[in-house]
Design an enzyme around this catalytic site. Structure first.
Site, short mmCIF file in Angstrom:
data_model
loop_
_atom_site.label_atom_id
_atom_site.label_comp_id
_atom_site.label_asym_id
_atom_site.label_seq_id
_atom_site.Cartn_x
_atom_site.Cartn_y
_atom_site.Cartn_z
N TRP A 100 0.71 -1.22 0.00
CA TRP A 100 0.05 -0.01 -0.08
C TRP A 100 0.81 1.22 -0.02
O TRP A 100 0.63 2.02 -0.73
CB TRP A 100 -1.14 -0.03 1.08
CG TRP A 100 -2.00 -1.26 0.92
CD1 TRP A 100 -1.90 -2.18 2.11
CD2 TRP A 100 -2.69 -1.47 0.18
NE1 TRP A 100 -2.95 -3.29 1.51
CE2 TRP A 100 -3.42 -2.68 0.58
CE3 TRP A 100 -3.38 -0.88 -1.13
CZ2 TRP A 100 -4.57 -3.18 -0.33
CZ3 TRP A 100 -4.33 -1.63 -1.81
CH2 TRP A 100 -4.69 -2.68 -1.72
N ASP A 167 -1.72 6.75 6.10
CA ASP A 167 -2.83 5.75 5.71
C ASP A 167 -2.91 5.06 7.01
O ASP A 167 -2.35 4.11 7.10
CB ASP A 167 -2.28 4.93 4.62
CG ASP A 167 -3.19 3.92 3.90
OD1 ASP A 167 -4.33 3.89 4.46
OD2 ASP A 167 -2.90 3.28 3.08
N LYS A 191 -12.09 -1.87 6.51
CA LYS A 191 -11.27 -2.61 7.35
C LYS A 191 -11.78 -2.75 8.94
O LYS A 191 -11.94 -3.75 9.49
CB LYS A 191 -9.60 -2.47 7.35
CG LYS A 191 -9.39 -2.24 6.00
CD LYS A 191 -8.88 -3.71 5.44
CE LYS A 191 -8.54 -3.32 3.81
NZ LYS A 191 -7.61 -2.44 3.59
C1 LIG Z 1 -7.08 -1.93 1.89
C2 LIG Z 1 -5.92 -1.01 2.20
C3 LIG Z 1 -5.77 -0.02 1.17
C4 LIG Z 1 -6.82 0.12 -0.40
O1 LIG Z 1 -7.91 0.44 0.08
P1 LIG Z 1 -9.02 0.49 -1.15
O2 LIG Z 1 -10.32 0.96 -0.33
O3 LIG Z 1 -9.34 -0.80 -1.64
O4 LIG Z 1 -8.68 1.66 -1.87
C5 LIG Z 1 -5.19 1.10 1.31
N1 LIG Z 1 -4.25 1.10 2.41
C6 LIG Z 1 -4.37 0.01 3.32
C7 LIG Z 1 -3.46 0.10 4.55
C8 LIG Z 1 -5.32 -0.94 3.27
O5 LIG Z 1 -5.22 -2.01 4.18
#
Ligand SMILES: *Cc1c(COP(=O)(O)O)cnc(C)c1O
Length: 352
Positions: A100, A167, A191
């Site tokens: 990511w 993030d 998540k």
């Molecule tokens: C799942 C995830 C993403 C991507 O998320 P999307 O909503 O599918 O764009 C980005 N960063 C992290 C840390 C993630 O776990």
């Protein structure tokens, strides 16, 4: 009984599913479904305002920080962050700790210069870098607080004089942090705080409006702030389910209470991984994630059999990511410790 260890979209509290299902048929005794209600009605405005204020309260945000619920997943923020904060001549600093992060880096390069100040790539992303310096003139420093695929997590927030951006998709609201220390936090909801289709963005409004690039209306955070996160039609159902999940978290005692549970769950599983000679944890112990626990079998030939054995106990979602193999058990906020106990018991009985 199913024990859901999926990495995302992932488990949410059962009562949230029940309330969400009821609101699809009849929202707050209005005789209307939440799905057929105008987003500018007082009924939906109240949902958006409650969701925003619950985030503010749970994260103990100061008045400089704004809370937005925006379309798109975290991947949209990979692009929207540099578009709002980085001019072409500027440099942004990034920590590369996994898939990511590298995707965020790739997008930032479209808008300015990127300085990768540290990377654990050479070590197959099995650890969090600890020896690095961020240049003073970097516009911001971006980290991925929890690396969902590899199962590593920043245990503490790096001290830097730069504007800090994170993030937090896979560990948002899972542990106590000084959230005001960040100038921007983003998280795809699916998540740990709701269904797919909406992003939480927490932004210090003082960092906006500092660049020369024209920003498309829908991409400019300032427009969303001015319109109270209702610049256009928000993903109403996703925001509603987030609000229900935030209510659930508050009733439970908030971030401090959930952190305690998350530590107990992670300790229970890591202790078994370390004790049981059939299994090995895949990441550096000091950097272990409390959200995504990655492990392998010492004899890879047995992995299929263990998956079948676990499945027979109702365990779903523990197959590792296609990039890292083995197993990954995601222990998000809504997962009860009883499910972790079932997994640990499955590891013990498999041994016998
Ligand atoms: C799942 C995830 C993403 C991507 O998320 P999307 O909503 O599918 O764009 C980005 N960063 C992290 C840390 C993630 O776990």
């Amino acid at each position: 009984m199913v024990h859901n260890f999926n990495a995302g979209p992932s488990i949410l509290p059962k009562e949230v599913f029940e309330q969400a299902a009821a609101a699809v048929l009849n929202f707050n005794d209005s005789g209307l479904s939440i799905l057929e209600l105008g987003h500018r009605t007082p009924e939906f405005s109240a949902v958006m305002e409650e969701a925003r204020s619950l985030v503010r309260e749970l994260m103990q945000l100061d008045d400089q920080h704004e809370v937005l619920f925006l379309h798109g997943g975290a991947s949209t923020q990979f692009m929207q962050v540099p578009m709002n904060l980085l001019d072409a001549k500027d440099t942004a600093a990034y920590a590369d700790t996994g898939v990511w992060s590298s995707k965020a880096i790739k997008e930032a390069k479209l808008f300015g210069k990127v300085d990768i100040v540290c990377s654990s790539k050479e070590k197959n992303y099995k650890c969090i870098p600890n020896d690095f310096a961020v240049p003073n003139d970097a516009r911001y420093f971006h980290i991925t607080t929890n690396n969902t695929i590899y199962g590593t997590q920043w245990q503490s927030i790096p001290k830097t004089s730069n504007s800090l951006i994170a993030d937090m998709s896979s560990d948002i609201l899972s542990r106590q942090l000084d959230f005001n220390a960040f100038d921007l936090i983003y998280a795809g909801a699916q998540k740990n705080m709701g269904p797919a289709g909406v992003n939480l963005v927490v932004v210090n409004k003082n960092i906006l409006g500092k660049i020369k690039r024209p920003i498309p209306t829908i991409m400019d955070y300032r427009n969303h702030i001015n319109e109270c996160s209702m610049l256009n039609t928000p993903p109403v159902f996703a925001v509603y389910v987030c609000m229900l999940t935030l209510r659930w978290l508050k009733a439970l005692g908030g971030v401090a209470a959930i952190e305690k549970k998350n530590i107990e769950k992670a300790d229970l599983l890591y202790d078994e991984i370390d004790r049981n000679e059939l299994f090995t944890g895949t990441v550096n112990k000091a950097d272990r994630s409390k959200m995504n626990v990655c492990f392998v079998m010492n004899d890879p030939m047995l992995e299929k059999d263990f998956l079948d054995h676990a499945k027979a106990q109702g365990i779903v979602g523990i197959k590792g990511h296609r990039l890292s193999g083995g197993f990954r058990a995601s222990l998000y906020n809504a997962l009860p410790i009883s499910s972790v106990q079932v997994l640990v018991d499955a590891m013990k009985t498999f041994k016998k």
